[in-house]
Motif scaffolding. Structure first.
Motif, short mmCIF file in Angstrom:
data_model
loop_
_atom_site.label_atom_id
_atom_site.label_comp_id
_atom_site.label_asym_id
_atom_site.label_seq_id
_atom_site.Cartn_x
_atom_site.Cartn_y
_atom_site.Cartn_z
N UNK A 155 0.88 -1.03 -0.15
CA UNK A 155 0.00 -0.17 -0.11
C UNK A 155 0.80 1.13 0.06
N UNK A 156 1.93 1.26 -0.36
CA UNK A 156 3.06 2.34 -0.33
C UNK A 156 3.45 2.93 -1.66
N UNK A 157 2.88 2.06 -2.68
CA UNK A 157 3.38 2.54 -4.39
C UNK A 157 2.70 3.76 -4.66
N UNK A 158 3.57 4.67 -5.35
CA UNK A 158 3.47 5.86 -5.81
C UNK A 158 2.68 5.52 -7.28
N UNK A 159 1.91 6.50 -7.77
CA UNK A 159 1.42 6.49 -9.21
C UNK A 159 2.41 6.26 -10.14
N UNK A 160 3.79 6.85 -9.86
CA UNK A 160 4.89 6.66 -10.78
C UNK A 160 5.27 5.14 -10.52
#
Length: 324
Positions: A262-267
């Motif tokens: 749950x820590x992934x960025x849009x990038x």
């Protein structure tokens, strides 16, 4: 691409009757409940599940009152599950319109979902056939297990193809499987014919979910969810699972771990989407569906009602080749 008008041609009158009954059931004199049910009716989809019920029954024999009750029960069940799914996924849109939870809040969305689920079970009881009641009741268990397993999969560090197939079988394919099975059963098909229709429905359901997952790798406002939405929710689907299992790229696996954590960025998510595309993930997903298509055609080659057989062949093609 297969045309929905051609697919429904053998059961056109029966489908219109089903739609009319469906709209009548999803009506209520209460102001608030009636308004929310009208909102649900207004976003009625293609009714792919009732179509499968009706076609399966027509291959087996005659469409009858039990067939209509089955078609209505399964469509109501499906729509109840959508209301609950939107709450779980915190979705704001469904079929291009505001979701019930976005319009009326989570509490009412859950309550109305429960109400429609109860209508589905009541409709199954009208058949007076315990096999149908048991099968539709069992769906509630299987779909719930699929959702719980998906949440468990998000929490697991591993990336398993087997987990993915097990989840989508419960979440999506079981409902299509029941449509084929109970449609044939309602018309008095033999045990072997019922089993065959059940397998055809399962194949369709597996393809439906795989195709739906592919949409998440491309931007299209018509689909009703943003690109990468599944990964934002911590879900890894077939294209990226294949790419990860085929490539030891450290960055890819690190980004996948971020998605699950749950820590992934849009990038991070966009990078992982491109990774899946460039490493054969999309091509692999299509190859899986093509294998299912081949099996479906083998099954349908034994169907004796020619218009129904052709309609179901187009139905399979429509599910795999659809654009939204």
């Amino acid at each position: 691409m297969a045309d929905l008008e051609n697919i429904t041609q053998p059961v056109k009158a029966q489908l219109l009757h089903t739609q009319s009954l469906y709209d009548k059931i999803l009506s209520h004199e209460d102001d608030l409940l009636g308004t929310i049910l009208a909102h649900v009716r207004a976003r009625r989809g293609k009714m792919m599940r009732p179509i499968l019920v009706l076609l399966s029954a027509m291959e087996a024999g005659d469409i009858n009152a039990v067939t209509y009750d089955v078609a209505l029960s399964l469509e109501l069940f499906h729509n109840a599950s959508l209301l609950h799914d939107d709450v779980v996924d915190e979705s704001n849109e469904r079929r291009g319109k505001k979701s019930v939870n976005a319009q009326y809040g989570n509490k009412l969305a859950v309550l109305v979902g429960d109400y429609i689920l109860s209508l589905a079970l009541k409709q199954s009881v009208k058949t007076r056939k315990m096999h149908i009641v048991n099968r539709i009741s069992e769906l509630g268990i299987l779909l719930s297990e699929g959702e719980v397993n998906q949440q468990a999969s998000i929490r697991n560090e591993g990336v398993s193809m087997d987990d993915y197939y097990r989840i989508i079988k419960h979440k999506t394919a079981e409902l299509f499987s029941a449509c084929g099975e109970l449609g044939a059963y309602s018309a008095g098909a033999s045990d072997d014919a019922v089993a065959t229709a059940k397998r055809l429905g399962e194949i369709i359901g597996m393809c439906f979910q795989i195709r739906d997952d592919i949409f998440d790798y491309y931007h299209d406002d018509a689909i009703g969810k943003p690109t990468g939405n599944d990964m934002l929710e911590g879900k890894l689907t077939l294209p990226v699972i294949y790419a990860l299992n085929s490539n030891a790229d450290p960055k890819a696996h690190a980004n996948a771990a971020k998605v699950k954590g749950g820590t992934a960025t849009q990038e991070d998510i966009q990078w992982l989407i491109e990774f899946a595309k460039t490493n054969g993930g999309i091509d692999y997903a299509y190859s899986v569906m093509d294998d299912y298509r081949t099996e479906a055609r083998q099954i349908l080659s034994a169907y004796t009602n020619v218009p129904v057989r052709e309609a179901l062949q187009q139905y399979v093609d429509f599910v795999i080749d659809r654009n939204k």
